[in-house]
Enzyme design. Structure first.
Site, PDB file in Angstrom:
ATOM      1  N   ALA A 111      -8.919  68.832  30.347  1.00  0.00           N
ATOM      2  CA  ALA A 111     -10.365  69.023  30.193  1.00  0.00           C
ATOM      3  C   ALA A 111     -11.088  68.310  31.326  1.00  0.00           C
ATOM      4  O   ALA A 111     -10.467  67.826  32.278  1.00  0.00           O
ATOM      5  CB  ALA A 111     -10.818  68.499  28.836  1.00  0.00           C
ATOM      6  N   ASN A 112     -12.401  68.247  31.263  1.00  0.00           N
ATOM      7  CA  ASN A 112     -13.183  67.482  32.239  1.00  0.00           C
ATOM      8  C   ASN A 112     -14.353  66.820  31.517  1.00  0.00           C
ATOM      9  O   ASN A 112     -14.551  67.024  30.322  1.00  0.00           O
ATOM     10  CB  ASN A 112     -13.644  68.389  33.387  1.00  0.00           C
ATOM     11  CG  ASN A 112     -14.548  69.504  32.904  1.00  0.00           C
ATOM     12  OD1 ASN A 112     -15.661  69.259  32.464  1.00  0.00           O
ATOM     13  ND2 ASN A 112     -14.065  70.748  32.974  1.00  0.00           N
ATOM     14  N   ARG A 113     -15.122  66.018  32.240  1.00  0.00           N
ATOM     15  CA  ARG A 113     -16.131  65.170  31.618  1.00  0.00           C
ATOM     16  C   ARG A 113     -17.488  65.824  31.409  1.00  0.00           C
ATOM     17  O   ARG A 113     -18.452  65.155  31.077  1.00  0.00           O
ATOM     18  CB  ARG A 113     -16.338  63.905  32.459  1.00  0.00           C
ATOM     19  CG  ARG A 113     -15.114  63.027  32.504  1.00  0.00           C
ATOM     20  CD  ARG A 113     -15.421  61.696  33.181  1.00  0.00           C
ATOM     21  NE  ARG A 113     -14.205  60.960  33.458  1.00  0.00           N
ATOM     22  CZ  ARG A 113     -13.522  60.281  32.538  1.00  0.00           C
ATOM     23  NH1 ARG A 113     -13.966  60.233  31.289  1.00  0.00           N
ATOM     24  NH2 ARG A 113     -12.406  59.657  32.852  1.00  0.00           N
ATOM     25  N   ALA A 129     -18.710  73.727  33.459  1.00  0.00           N
ATOM     26  CA  ALA A 129     -17.739  73.089  34.347  1.00  0.00           C
ATOM     27  C   ALA A 129     -16.383  73.716  34.034  1.00  0.00           C
ATOM     28  O   ALA A 129     -15.617  73.211  33.201  1.00  0.00           O
ATOM     29  CB  ALA A 129     -17.714  71.580  34.118  1.00  0.00           C
TER      30      ALA A 129
END
Ligand code: C5P
Length: 220
Positions: free
Chosen positions: A29-31, A95
């Site tokens: 995943a990402n932030r 994102a």
């Protein structure tokens, strides 16, 4: 409800991170919190737009008054975006993971006691923004991308606008220290064919309102 400068307009918004599975219980995943995309969708609704909100697993709750489509992966997001077209405008605030695990395991990967480590290989995800921006049929009149950069923001974002084929890029500096990623404020530069316009640092809600107003002007 169906009043305001965007009444009768359909606007597609993508938001949040994507989750790319490694196996049934693990993912990459990402932030991204989804805060800016959510604020944009809310501002568009407030100006009377019909909004399709395609969101990955975000930290903030989705806005009300939208047609909500929840997805997890980039591939699911791409499919949901295509299914949501046609639209008058599309804002790609998600994102999206650049890569996914090439062969996600269908059962949980186990430590087998041998000390051998798993090896992941990746494959590229589809670029959803570029695909929509470069459509020859059914292209939204206004296609807006985001560029989260940590250095040379203007140069990279200007190049990205041309490479992706979108109309506008909303560029922001997400360097560690800025507090922007996951924070309440944003400092953006809007890049159009006419040039670059730097907005003062303001709340993500205010960035969203200002962008919605610009979208309404462009579609008028
Ligand atoms: O190339 P980069 O990821 O920096 O571009 C960011 C912009 O492209 C954002 O608007 C993002 O939502 C969009 N994007 C996309 N699909 C991808 C990667 C990025 O729609 N696979």
């Amino acid at each position: 409800a169906d009043e305001g400068p965007l009444a009768g307009r359909h606007v597609l918004v993508t938001s949040g991170p994507t989750h790319e599975p490694i196996d049934p219980v693990r993912y990459i995943a990402n932030r991204s919190s989804g805060a800016q995309g959510t604020a944009i969708a809310r501002a568009l609704v407030a100006q009377g737009a019909q909004v399709t909100f395609v969101t990955g697993p975000a930290a903030v709750p989705p806005p009300t008054g939208v047609r909500l489509v929840r997805v997890e992966t980039a591939i699911q997001m791409r499919d949901a975006v295509e299914a949501a077209l046609p639209a008058d405008a599309a804002v790609f605030a998600a994102a999206v993971a650049d890569w996914r695990v090439a062969q996600a395991a269908t059962s949980k990967m186990k430590k087998d006691g041998s000390g051998r480590l798993p090896q992941l290989s990746f494959t590229e995800n589809p670029d959803i923004l570029a695909a929509v921006a470069q459509r020859s049929v059914g292209r939204p009149r206004l296609v807006i991308g985001f560029a989260a950069e940590t250095d040379d923001v203007l140069a990279h974002a200007t190049a990205k606008r041309l490479r992706k084929g979108c109309d506008w890029i909303v560029a922001n500096d997400v360097s560690p220290g800025t507090g922007i990623m996951g924070g309440r404020e944003n400092a953006v530069t809007l890049i159009t064919a006419a040039g670059a316009e730097t907005w003062p640092r303001m709340g993500k809600d205010q960035v969203a309102e200002r962008l919605a107003t610009r979208i309404a002007e462009a579609l008028r």
